[in-house]
Design a protein around this motif. Structure first.
Motif, PDB file in Angstrom:
ATOM      1  N   GLU A   1      -1.746   0.587  17.024  1.00  0.00           N
ATOM      2  CA  GLU A   1      -1.597  -0.030  15.711  1.00  0.00           C
ATOM      3  C   GLU A   1      -2.064  -1.483  15.731  1.00  0.00           C
ATOM      4  O   GLU A   1      -2.738  -1.942  14.804  1.00  0.00           O
ATOM      5  N   LEU A   2      -1.738  -2.189  16.809  1.00  0.00           N
ATOM      6  CA  LEU A   2      -2.180  -3.580  16.932  1.00  0.00           C
ATOM      7  C   LEU A   2      -3.699  -3.674  17.002  1.00  0.00           C
ATOM      8  O   LEU A   2      -4.308  -4.572  16.394  1.00  0.00           O
ATOM      9  N   ASN A   3      -4.318  -2.755  17.734  1.00  0.00           N
ATOM     10  CA  ASN A   3      -5.776  -2.753  17.852  1.00  0.00           C
ATOM     11  C   ASN A   3      -6.435  -2.516  16.496  1.00  0.00           C
ATOM     12  O   ASN A   3      -7.456  -3.139  16.161  1.00  0.00           O
TER      13      ASN A   3
ATOM     14  N   ARG B   1      -5.150  -3.200  13.531  1.00  0.00           N
ATOM     15  CA  ARG B   1      -4.952  -4.390  12.704  1.00  0.00           C
ATOM     16  C   ARG B   1      -5.900  -5.511  13.136  1.00  0.00           C
ATOM     17  O   ARG B   1      -6.451  -6.226  12.290  1.00  0.00           O
ATOM     18  N   TYR B   2      -6.060  -5.663  14.431  1.00  0.00           N
ATOM     19  CA  TYR B   2      -6.942  -6.719  14.925  1.00  0.00           C
ATOM     20  C   TYR B   2      -8.399  -6.440  14.565  1.00  0.00           C
ATOM     21  O   TYR B   2      -9.166  -7.366  14.277  1.00  0.00           O
TER      22      TYR B   2
ATOM     23  N   LEU C   1      -3.144 -11.233   7.173  1.00  0.00           N
ATOM     24  CA  LEU C   1      -3.190 -10.075   8.068  1.00  0.00           C
ATOM     25  C   LEU C   1      -2.827 -10.462   9.494  1.00  0.00           C
ATOM     26  O   LEU C   1      -2.148  -9.702  10.199  1.00  0.00           O
ATOM     27  N   ASP C   2      -3.280 -11.626   9.932  1.00  0.00           N
ATOM     28  CA  ASP C   2      -2.953 -12.072  11.288  1.00  0.00           C
ATOM     29  C   ASP C   2      -1.460 -12.361  11.418  1.00  0.00           C
ATOM     30  O   ASP C   2      -0.842 -12.045  12.443  1.00  0.00           O
TER      31      ASP C   2
ATOM     32  N   GLU D   1       0.917 -10.912   9.639  1.00  0.00           N
ATOM     33  CA  GLU D   1       1.565  -9.596   9.643  1.00  0.00           C
ATOM     34  C   GLU D   1       1.429  -8.920  10.999  1.00  0.00           C
ATOM     35  O   GLU D   1       2.360  -8.265  11.478  1.00  0.00           O
ATOM     36  N   ARG D   2       0.249  -9.076  11.617  1.00  0.00           N
ATOM     37  CA  ARG D   2       0.028  -8.465  12.929  1.00  0.00           C
ATOM     38  C   ARG D   2       0.985  -9.045  13.968  1.00  0.00           C
ATOM     39  O   ARG D   2       1.586  -8.305  14.756  1.00  0.00           O
ATOM     40  N   ARG D   3       1.133 -10.359  13.969  1.00  0.00           N
ATOM     41  CA  ARG D   3       2.013 -11.004  14.940  1.00  0.00           C
ATOM     42  C   ARG D   3       3.476 -10.645  14.693  1.00  0.00           C
ATOM     43  O   ARG D   3       4.241 -10.417  15.638  1.00  0.00           O
TER      44      ARG D   3
ATOM     45  N   GLN E   1       3.987  -7.065  15.887  1.00  0.00           N
ATOM     46  CA  GLN E   1       4.066  -7.007  17.344  1.00  0.00           C
ATOM     47  C   GLN E   1       5.429  -7.481  17.846  1.00  0.00           C
ATOM     48  O   GLN E   1       6.044  -6.838  18.708  1.00  0.00           O
TER      49      GLN E   1
ATOM     50  N   GLU F   1       4.499   1.701   8.677  1.00  0.00           N
ATOM     51  CA  GLU F   1       3.680   0.509   8.904  1.00  0.00           C
ATOM     52  C   GLU F   1       2.252   0.737   8.436  1.00  0.00           C
ATOM     53  O   GLU F   1       1.702   1.794   8.638  1.00  0.00           O
TER      54      GLU F   1
END
Length: 207
Positions: free
Chosen positions: A58-60, A62-63, A107-108, A110-112, A115, A207
């Motif tokens: 999921e992190l990948n 989003r990144y 978005l960044d 939200e990603r952090r 995580q 998510e």
């Protein structure tokens, strides 16, 4: 993880035999070995690895979206720096650039947050699983101690706060670790069999 949890699991198991007897019947057990070689510990670790892989996937994803936005911002920046582009067009491009920049920042963030939230939840879940396994082992140690009429059972793998073994020496103590290992793993799945994978949690689905 193991060293943090085990010292709280078993310091000593006191059986019902009177302490007034001339000779105490003492046994030792290696809780760390029992924990590591118990098949349910490996199953729990495999499930944690599966969940960790889901989080990373999921992190990948989003990144990757954030990188796409970064590339779009670079293209817009080139247009803003291009002298052949009219002022009116640059104003339009600048608005698009600002919107894309804000989207990337959001978005960044939200990603952090994702995580941090998911990693913390996974760590807490893992700790609870390991505590449950250690409590299961502790109860088995107590049952074995009562069965063999031991007065004390000491964990020989336990360490003090200064990382020195708590149990330095015992005379004529019986090590019940091998017996307990056999009992713990009597229901272990056959070679090649895999434990059932847990269904995704609600947070993963939404998510």
């Amino acid at each position: 993880m193991i060293r943090r949890l085990i010292p709280f699991a078993v310091a000593a198991v006191l059986c019902g035999t009177s302490l007034a007897q001339d000779a105490l019947k003492i046994a030792t057990v290696d809780m760390q070995q029992l924990f590591k070689e118990y098949y349910r510990t490996e199953e729990a670790q495999q499930q944690v690895n599966v969940e960790r892989a889901r989080i990373q996937k999921e992190l990948n994803e989003r990144y990757a979206r954030i990188q796409e936005i970064d590339e779009e911002l670079k293209k817009l920046r080139k247009m803003l720096d291009d002298p052949s582009v009219s002022d009116s067009k640059k104003q339009e491009v600048h608005r698009d650039w600002q919107m894309k920049q804000q989207e990337g920042i959001a978005l960044d963030r939200e990603r952090r947050e994702f995580q941090q939230r998911r990693t913390q939840a996974l760590n807490e879940k893992m700790v609870q699983r390991m505590k449950g396994i250690l409590e299961e082992i502790r109860k088995l140690v107590e049952e074995q101690a009562k069965k063999e009429d031991f007065d004390f059972v000491f964990d020989k793998s336990g360490l003090s706060t200064s990382q020195v073994p708590v149990l330095l020496y015992t005379k004529d103590a019986t090590d019940i670790t091998p017996t307990l290992l056999v009992d713990l793993n009597k229901d272990a799945p056959k070679d090649g069999a895999k434990p059932a994978e847990e269904a995704p949690e609600g947070d993963e689905a939404t998510e």
